[in-house]
Scaffold this motif. Sequence first.
Motif, PDB file in Angstrom:
ATOM      1  N   ILE A   1       0.836  -1.202   0.000  1.00 49.27           N
ATOM      2  CA  ILE A   1       0.000   0.000   0.000  1.00 49.27           C
ATOM      3  C   ILE A   1       0.872   1.255   0.000  1.00 49.27           C
ATOM      4  O   ILE A   1       0.597   2.216  -0.716  1.00 49.27           O
ATOM      5  CB  ILE A   1      -0.977  -0.018   1.189  1.00 49.27           C
ATOM      6  N   VAL A   2       1.929   1.241   0.787  1.00 50.58           N
ATOM      7  CA  VAL A   2       2.826   2.402   0.850  1.00 50.58           C
ATOM      8  C   VAL A   2       3.535   2.628  -0.484  1.00 50.58           C
ATOM      9  O   VAL A   2       3.633   3.765  -0.956  1.00 50.58           O
ATOM     10  CB  VAL A   2       3.854   2.231   1.993  1.00 50.58           C
ATOM     11  N   THR A   3       4.027   1.557  -1.106  1.00 47.63           N
ATOM     12  CA  THR A   3       4.789   1.701  -2.351  1.00 47.63           C
ATOM     13  C   THR A   3       3.912   1.816  -3.593  1.00 47.63           C
ATOM     14  O   THR A   3       4.363   2.316  -4.616  1.00 47.63           O
ATOM     15  CB  THR A   3       5.752   0.516  -2.548  1.00 47.63           C
ATOM     16  N   GLY A   4       2.678   1.336  -3.518  1.00 41.96           N
ATOM     17  CA  GLY A   4       1.791   1.403  -4.679  1.00 41.96           C
ATOM     18  C   GLY A   4       2.043   0.322  -5.708  1.00 41.96           C
ATOM     19  O   GLY A   4       1.553   0.407  -6.831  1.00 41.96           O
ATOM     20  N   GLU A   5       2.814  -0.680  -5.334  1.00 43.82           N
ATOM     21  CA  GLU A   5       3.024  -1.805  -6.243  1.00 43.82           C
ATOM     22  C   GLU A   5       3.189  -3.085  -5.442  1.00 43.82           C
ATOM     23  O   GLU A   5       3.560  -3.064  -4.277  1.00 43.82           O
ATOM     24  CB  GLU A   5       4.222  -1.587  -7.158  1.00 43.82           C
ATOM     25  N   SER A   6       2.873  -4.177  -6.097  1.00 46.13           N
ATOM     26  CA  SER A   6       2.982  -5.477  -5.466  1.00 46.13           C
ATOM     27  C   SER A   6       3.691  -6.425  -6.421  1.00 46.13           C
ATOM     28  O   SER A   6       3.519  -6.338  -7.630  1.00 46.13           O
ATOM     29  CB  SER A   6       1.593  -6.026  -5.132  1.00 46.13           C
ATOM     30  N   SER A   7       4.486  -7.300  -5.859  1.00 40.88           N
ATOM     31  CA  SER A   7       5.196  -8.281  -6.676  1.00 40.88           C
ATOM     32  C   SER A   7       4.978  -9.661  -6.077  1.00 40.88           C
ATOM     33  O   SER A   7       5.340  -9.907  -4.933  1.00 40.88           O
ATOM     34  CB  SER A   7       6.687  -7.974  -6.718  1.00 40.88           C
TER      35      SER A   7
ATOM     36  N   VAL B   1       3.920 -12.939  -8.559  1.00 44.54           N
ATOM     37  CA  VAL B   1       4.359 -13.645  -9.758  1.00 44.54           C
ATOM     38  C   VAL B   1       4.933 -12.626 -10.749  1.00 44.54           C
ATOM     39  O   VAL B   1       5.917 -12.870 -11.414  1.00 44.54           O
ATOM     40  CB  VAL B   1       3.202 -14.449 -10.387  1.00 44.54           C
ATOM     41  N   GLN B   2       4.284 -11.477 -10.809  1.00 45.13           N
ATOM     42  CA  GLN B   2       4.769 -10.381 -11.638  1.00 45.13           C
ATOM     43  C   GLN B   2       4.468  -9.073 -10.930  1.00 45.13           C
ATOM     44  O   GLN B   2       3.696  -9.031  -9.978  1.00 45.13           O
ATOM     45  CB  GLN B   2       4.110 -10.391 -13.017  1.00 45.13           C
ATOM     46  N   ARG B   3       5.077  -7.985 -11.386  1.00 47.98           N
ATOM     47  CA  ARG B   3       4.877  -6.681 -10.759  1.00 47.98           C
ATOM     48  C   ARG B   3       3.523  -6.114 -11.186  1.00 47.98           C
ATOM     49  O   ARG B   3       3.194  -6.088 -12.372  1.00 47.98           O
ATOM     50  CB  ARG B   3       5.993  -5.727 -11.166  1.00 47.98           C
ATOM     51  N   VAL B   4       2.757  -5.663 -10.205  1.00 51.07           N
ATOM     52  CA  VAL B   4       1.457  -5.056 -10.445  1.00 51.07           C
ATOM     53  C   VAL B   4       1.463  -3.706  -9.744  1.00 51.07           C
ATOM     54  O   VAL B   4       1.800  -3.622  -8.564  1.00 51.07           O
ATOM     55  CB  VAL B   4       0.317  -5.935  -9.878  1.00 51.07           C
TER      56      VAL B   4
ATOM     57  N   LEU C   1      -6.894  -6.414  -5.691  1.00 50.41           N
ATOM     58  CA  LEU C   1      -7.221  -7.822  -5.465  1.00 50.41           C
ATOM     59  C   LEU C   1      -6.084  -8.523  -4.729  1.00 50.41           C
ATOM     60  O   LEU C   1      -6.308  -9.262  -3.767  1.00 50.41           O
ATOM     61  CB  LEU C   1      -7.514  -8.524  -6.793  1.00 50.41           C
ATOM     62  N   VAL C   2      -4.860  -8.272  -5.152  1.00 50.65           N
ATOM     63  CA  VAL C   2      -3.696  -8.878  -4.500  1.00 50.65           C
ATOM     64  C   VAL C   2      -3.559  -8.383  -3.061  1.00 50.65           C
ATOM     65  O   VAL C   2      -3.402  -9.176  -2.121  1.00 50.65           O
ATOM     66  CB  VAL C   2      -2.408  -8.592  -5.305  1.00 50.65           C
TER      67      VAL C   2
ATOM     68  N   THR D   1      -6.246  -9.731  -0.867  1.00 52.18           N
ATOM     69  CA  THR D   1      -6.001 -11.148  -0.605  1.00 52.18           C
ATOM     70  C   THR D   1      -5.036 -11.317   0.554  1.00 52.18           C
ATOM     71  O   THR D   1      -5.257 -12.147   1.440  1.00 52.18           O
ATOM     72  CB  THR D   1      -5.462 -11.848  -1.862  1.00 52.18           C
ATOM     73  N   TRP D   2      -3.952 -10.537   0.583  1.00 50.90           N
ATOM     74  CA  TRP D   2      -2.989 -10.630   1.698  1.00 50.90           C
ATOM     75  C   TRP D   2      -3.669 -10.281   3.019  1.00 50.90           C
ATOM     76  O   TRP D   2      -3.450 -10.950   4.027  1.00 50.90           O
ATOM     77  CB  TRP D   2      -1.803  -9.693   1.497  1.00 50.90           C
ATOM     78  N   VAL D   3      -4.497  -9.246   3.009  1.00 48.24           N
ATOM     79  CA  VAL D   3      -5.171  -8.822   4.239  1.00 48.24           C
ATOM     80  C   VAL D   3      -6.167  -9.877   4.700  1.00 48.24           C
ATOM     81  O   VAL D   3      -6.213 -10.237   5.878  1.00 48.24           O
ATOM     82  CB  VAL D   3      -5.846  -7.447   4.044  1.00 48.24           C
ATOM     83  N   VAL D   4      -6.976 -10.394   3.781  1.00 45.86           N
ATOM     84  CA  VAL D   4      -7.982 -11.405   4.145  1.00 45.86           C
ATOM     85  C   VAL D   4      -7.311 -12.673   4.654  1.00 45.86           C
ATOM     86  O   VAL D   4      -7.736 -13.248   5.673  1.00 45.86           O
ATOM     87  CB  VAL D   4      -8.918 -11.706   2.951  1.00 45.86           C
TER      88      VAL D   4
END
Length: 67
Positions: free
Chosen positions: A28-34, A36-39, A50-51, A54-57
Amino acid sequence: MAAVWAFSLSNQIWLFALLFLAWAAFDIVTGESSFVQRVTRREQPGTYWLVVCTWVVLSVLWLIYPG
């Protein structure tokens, strides 16, 4: 990686929950998630949220139902 091994060997699922919450907060802080691939939040907002959700849930479920 050492933390993941320690969590697995100690069978403390709630530690994985804290790790996933930290991962979600960092995303959330960085605005990207990695995973399988960078989103990124800017380029793929639906997939990004969605990613992160999913981590939070998963974290909440592992804290409520640890075993």
